[in-house]
Motif scaffolding. Structure first.
Motif, PDB file in Angstrom:
ATOM      1  N   LYS A  49       0.836  -1.210   0.000  1.00  0.00           N
ATOM      2  CA  LYS A  49       0.000   0.000   0.000  1.00  0.00           C
ATOM      3  C   LYS A  49       0.870   1.260   0.000  1.00  0.00           C
ATOM      4  O   LYS A  49       0.611   2.205  -0.748  1.00  0.00           O
ATOM      5  N   PHE A  50       1.916   1.272   0.817  1.00  0.00           N
ATOM      6  CA  PHE A  50       2.768   2.451   0.941  1.00  0.00           C
ATOM      7  C   PHE A  50       3.786   2.576  -0.188  1.00  0.00           C
ATOM      8  O   PHE A  50       4.430   3.611  -0.328  1.00  0.00           O
ATOM      9  N   ARG A  51       3.911   1.530  -1.001  1.00  0.00           N
ATOM     10  CA  ARG A  51       4.847   1.553  -2.131  1.00  0.00           C
ATOM     11  C   ARG A  51       4.135   1.820  -3.456  1.00  0.00           C
ATOM     12  O   ARG A  51       4.786   1.891  -4.495  1.00  0.00           O
ATOM     13  N   ASP A  52       2.839   1.991  -3.435  1.00  0.00           N
ATOM     14  CA  ASP A  52       2.057   2.202  -4.656  1.00  0.00           C
ATOM     15  C   ASP A  52       2.408   3.559  -5.269  1.00  0.00           C
ATOM     16  O   ASP A  52       2.052   4.612  -4.739  1.00  0.00           O
ATOM     17  N   VAL A  53       3.105   3.529  -6.405  1.00  0.00           N
ATOM     18  CA  VAL A  53       3.570   4.760  -7.047  1.00  0.00           C
ATOM     19  C   VAL A  53       2.437   5.579  -7.677  1.00  0.00           C
ATOM     20  O   VAL A  53       2.652   6.737  -8.043  1.00  0.00           O
ATOM     21  N   ARG A  60       1.185   8.944   0.634  1.00  0.00           N
ATOM     22  CA  ARG A  60       1.735   7.683   1.161  1.00  0.00           C
ATOM     23  C   ARG A  60       2.473   7.920   2.474  1.00  0.00           C
ATOM     24  O   ARG A  60       2.349   7.153   3.420  1.00  0.00           O
ATOM     25  N   LEU A  61       3.254   9.001   2.521  1.00  0.00           N
ATOM     26  CA  LEU A  61       3.999   9.315   3.735  1.00  0.00           C
ATOM     27  C   LEU A  61       3.066   9.634   4.894  1.00  0.00           C
ATOM     28  O   LEU A  61       3.261   9.145   6.004  1.00  0.00           O
ATOM     29  N   THR A  62       2.038  10.418   4.637  1.00  0.00           N
ATOM     30  CA  THR A  62       1.059  10.759   5.675  1.00  0.00           C
ATOM     31  C   THR A  62       0.406   9.499   6.224  1.00  0.00           C
ATOM     32  O   THR A  62       0.277   9.332   7.438  1.00  0.00           O
ATOM     33  N   ASP A  63       0.008   8.607   5.337  1.00  0.00           N
ATOM     34  CA  ASP A  63      -0.616   7.349   5.762  1.00  0.00           C
ATOM     35  C   ASP A  63       0.366   6.477   6.536  1.00  0.00           C
ATOM     36  O   ASP A  63       0.001   5.850   7.536  1.00  0.00           O
ATOM     37  N   LEU A  64       1.612   6.435   6.074  1.00  0.00           N
ATOM     38  CA  LEU A  64       2.638   5.646   6.766  1.00  0.00           C
ATOM     39  C   LEU A  64       2.849   6.154   8.185  1.00  0.00           C
ATOM     40  O   LEU A  64       2.859   5.367   9.144  1.00  0.00           O
ATOM     41  N   LEU A  65       2.993   7.458   8.332  1.00  0.00           N
ATOM     42  CA  LEU A  65       3.221   8.027   9.663  1.00  0.00           C
ATOM     43  C   LEU A  65       2.034   7.784  10.585  1.00  0.00           C
ATOM     44  O   LEU A  65       2.208   7.464  11.766  1.00  0.00           O
ATOM     45  N   SER A  66       0.829   7.900  10.049  1.00  0.00           N
ATOM     46  CA  SER A  66      -0.373   7.628  10.855  1.00  0.00           C
ATOM     47  C   SER A  66      -0.408   6.170  11.303  1.00  0.00           C
ATOM     48  O   SER A  66      -0.720   5.865  12.453  1.00  0.00           O
ATOM     49  N   THR A  67      -0.092   5.281  10.385  1.00  0.00           N
ATOM     50  CA  THR A  67      -0.088   3.848  10.705  1.00  0.00           C
ATOM     51  C   THR A  67       0.946   3.532  11.788  1.00  0.00           C
ATOM     52  O   THR A  67       0.667   2.781  12.727  1.00  0.00           O
ATOM     53  N   LEU A  68       2.118   4.119  11.658  1.00  0.00           N
ATOM     54  CA  LEU A  68       3.175   3.869  12.652  1.00  0.00           C
ATOM     55  C   LEU A  68       2.770   4.373  14.033  1.00  0.00           C
ATOM     56  O   LEU A  68       3.012   3.705  15.043  1.00  0.00           O
ATOM     57  N   LYS A  69       2.144   5.536  14.083  1.00  0.00           N
ATOM     58  CA  LYS A  69       1.685   6.068  15.374  1.00  0.00           C
ATOM     59  C   LYS A  69       0.643   5.149  16.001  1.00  0.00           C
ATOM     60  O   LYS A  69       0.657   4.917  17.212  1.00  0.00           O
ATOM     61  N   GLU A  70      -0.253   4.620  15.165  1.00  0.00           N
ATOM     62  CA  GLU A  70      -1.281   3.699  15.671  1.00  0.00           C
ATOM     63  C   GLU A  70      -0.671   2.406  16.189  1.00  0.00           C
ATOM     64  O   GLU A  70      -1.162   1.824  17.152  1.00  0.00           O
TER      65      GLU A  70
END
Length: 162
Positions: A49-53, A60-70
């Motif tokens: 999901k985070f590698r989808d160009v 992608r970065l915003t979603d990644l950071l949110s996921t990591l915080k969760e």
């Protein structure tokens, strides 16, 4: 430092999303690091999901950071480790990294500069400034072991000579 890695990530999120150095390639490297080396942090499905160009890098970065915080503390910690490995200059410039230096860092720097200035501009005959050389003993805070030993021994020698 009482902040958790999740707290730090919260503080750094705006900076990370707006820094030009966080390119698509860097996001790719971070996702791969978190997925391959720490599969408990990012599953294969999440990594895809985070590698989808097709999705913009910022999204992608915003979603990644949110996921990591969760996911919690370990995930945030591993993100910082991956960022340090792949983009050290960016890591060093994070707001949470700069804040950690604090006032003590600047006091140490000032004392080093003041001590070296006194040493450089003093005359051997000038007793008043010669006494000020004892300040060099205080500049040893935060220096390497060799520099610390040299400055302390110099201050001790000066106090014996007077």
């Amino acid at each position: 430092m009482s902040d958790t890695y999740c707290d730090q990530l919260e503080q750094d999120t705006w900076f990370l999303k707006n820094d030009y150095r966080l390119s698509a390639q860097l996001v790719e490297k971070l996702v791969l690091q978190l997925n391959r080396i720490h599969p408990n942090v990012l599953s294969d499905k999440e990594a895809q999901k985070f590698r989808d160009v097709k999705v913009p890098t910022k999204t992608r970065l915003t979603d990644l950071l949110s996921t990591l915080k969760e996911k919690g503390e370990e995930a945030c910690h591993e993100f910082y480790r991956a960022l340090h490995i792949h983009a050290e200059q960016l890591y060093i410039s994070l707001p949470s990294r700069k804040r950690q230096r604090g006032p003590m860092f600047f006091i140490i720097c000032f004392s080093v500069v003041a001590g070296l200035t006194l040493y450089y501009y003093s005359n051997e005959e000038d007793k008043a400034i010669g006494d000020a050389k004892k300040i060099l003993g205080f500049t040893a805070i935060g220096l390497s072991r060799r520099a610390k030993a040299m400055l302390i021994s110099y201050a001790e020698d000066q106090s014996k000579n007077q």
